[in-house]
Design a protein around this motif. Sequence first.
Motif, PDB file in Angstrom:
ATOM      1  N   SER A   9       1.359  -0.836   0.048  1.00 53.37           N
ATOM      2  CA  SER A   9      -0.440   0.357  -0.008  1.00 53.37           C
ATOM      3  C   SER A   9       0.715   0.765  -0.515  1.00 53.37           C
ATOM      4  CB  SER A   9      -0.935   0.005   1.351  1.00 53.37           C
ATOM      5  OG  SER A   9      -1.525  -1.464   0.637  1.00 53.37           O
ATOM      6  N   ILE A  10       1.675   1.200   0.808  1.00 51.20           N
ATOM      7  CA  ILE A  10       2.340   2.339   1.379  1.00 51.20           C
ATOM      8  C   ILE A  10       3.285   3.090  -0.343  1.00 51.20           C
ATOM      9  CG2 ILE A  10       4.999   3.028   2.326  1.00 51.20           C
ATOM     10  CD1 ILE A  10       3.784   2.275   4.321  1.00 51.20           C
ATOM     11  N   GLU A  11       4.139   1.217  -1.086  1.00 50.11           N
ATOM     12  CA  GLU A  11       4.448   1.988  -1.952  1.00 50.11           C
ATOM     13  C   GLU A  11       3.808   2.384  -3.462  1.00 50.11           C
ATOM     14  OE1 GLU A  11       6.390  -2.141  -3.046  1.00 50.11           O
ATOM     15  OE2 GLU A  11       7.921  -1.570  -1.524  1.00 50.11           O
ATOM     16  N   ARG A  12       2.579   1.613  -3.403  1.00 47.61           N
ATOM     17  CA  ARG A  12       0.936   1.990  -4.371  1.00 47.61           C
ATOM     18  C   ARG A  12       0.915   3.530  -3.879  1.00 47.61           C
ATOM     19  NH1 ARG A  12      -1.813  -1.504  -3.398  1.00 47.61           N
ATOM     20  NH2 ARG A  12      -2.955  -0.679  -2.264  1.00 47.61           N
ATOM     21  N   PRO A 159       2.781  -3.245  15.313  1.00 42.78           N
ATOM     22  CA  PRO A 159       2.331  -3.047  14.183  1.00 42.78           C
ATOM     23  C   PRO A 159       1.498  -2.134  13.219  1.00 42.78           C
ATOM     24  CG  PRO A 159       1.916  -4.145  16.108  1.00 42.78           C
ATOM     25  CD  PRO A 159       2.326  -3.789  16.542  1.00 42.78           C
ATOM     26  N   ILE A 160       1.786  -2.039  11.979  1.00 45.02           N
ATOM     27  CA  ILE A 160       0.975  -1.657  11.074  1.00 45.02           C
ATOM     28  C   ILE A 160       0.858  -2.257  10.097  1.00 45.02           C
ATOM     29  CG2 ILE A 160       1.293  -0.168   9.238  1.00 45.02           C
ATOM     30  CD1 ILE A 160       3.730   1.530  10.848  1.00 45.02           C
ATOM     31  N   ASP A 161      -0.990  -2.147   9.857  1.00 44.82           N
ATOM     32  CA  ASP A 161      -1.427  -3.588   8.699  1.00 44.82           C
ATOM     33  C   ASP A 161      -2.692  -2.655   8.562  1.00 44.82           C
ATOM     34  OD1 ASP A 161      -2.116  -5.676   7.161  1.00 44.82           O
ATOM     35  OD2 ASP A 161      -3.444  -6.113   8.497  1.00 44.82           O
ATOM     36  N   PHE A 162      -2.241  -2.187   7.241  1.00 46.14           N
ATOM     37  CA  PHE A 162      -3.300  -1.664   6.107  1.00 46.14           C
ATOM     38  C   PHE A 162      -3.611  -1.874   4.376  1.00 46.14           C
ATOM     39  CE2 PHE A 162      -0.631   1.014   5.504  1.00 46.14           C
ATOM     40  CZ  PHE A 162      -1.037   1.819   4.290  1.00 46.14           C
TER      41      PHE A 162
END
Length: 179
Positions: A9-12, A159-162
């Motif tokens: 997501s971050i890369e996108r 923790p990071i999840d999205f």
Amino acid sequence: MISGHAKESIERIFIRVAKSRLTRRPDDVCEIVPASERGARSLPDANVVVLTISGLVFRLLLILHFEEDERTREYFASEASERPFLEDFLEICNLCCGGVNQELLQYFPDLGMSTPYVLSARCVPYLEVLKPGLLQTYSVTINDGVALGATLCMCAHAPIDFVAEAGVVEDTSGELELF
């Protein structure tokens, strides 16, 4: 600590924002590929613009690599401005980081951005010392002639999840964001 979905997501988000904010005209072509891919350009004499987006659970460094060569100066220099190249370029980098920040605000409240600063690209290998959960470098080419690089470095404190939506970037150039 950073899930695969979050990394993607971050890369996108970065790629989508960079293609809209680093280009000067709507018909410009911006290609962004991982620096490890064949054909990716390297910038051995580059400097970097470092921008930071920080929140309660992470710090994201957006690092834009550039060489102040003739093509780069001509492309990024504002036609109406008499400011030095670096001032114009730093503003464009700041707009790019601001676009990433705006998208991340949908998932993480209370984010802050740093003022851009310039360093030698020789400092980039030392990002490993931060023990990032995400470290990815890209080769950026605009109109087959202007070469830049970009590095995303994210350190998580929890923790990071999205999963970010795959929408288009809104053009908010000219808006003033108050903190």
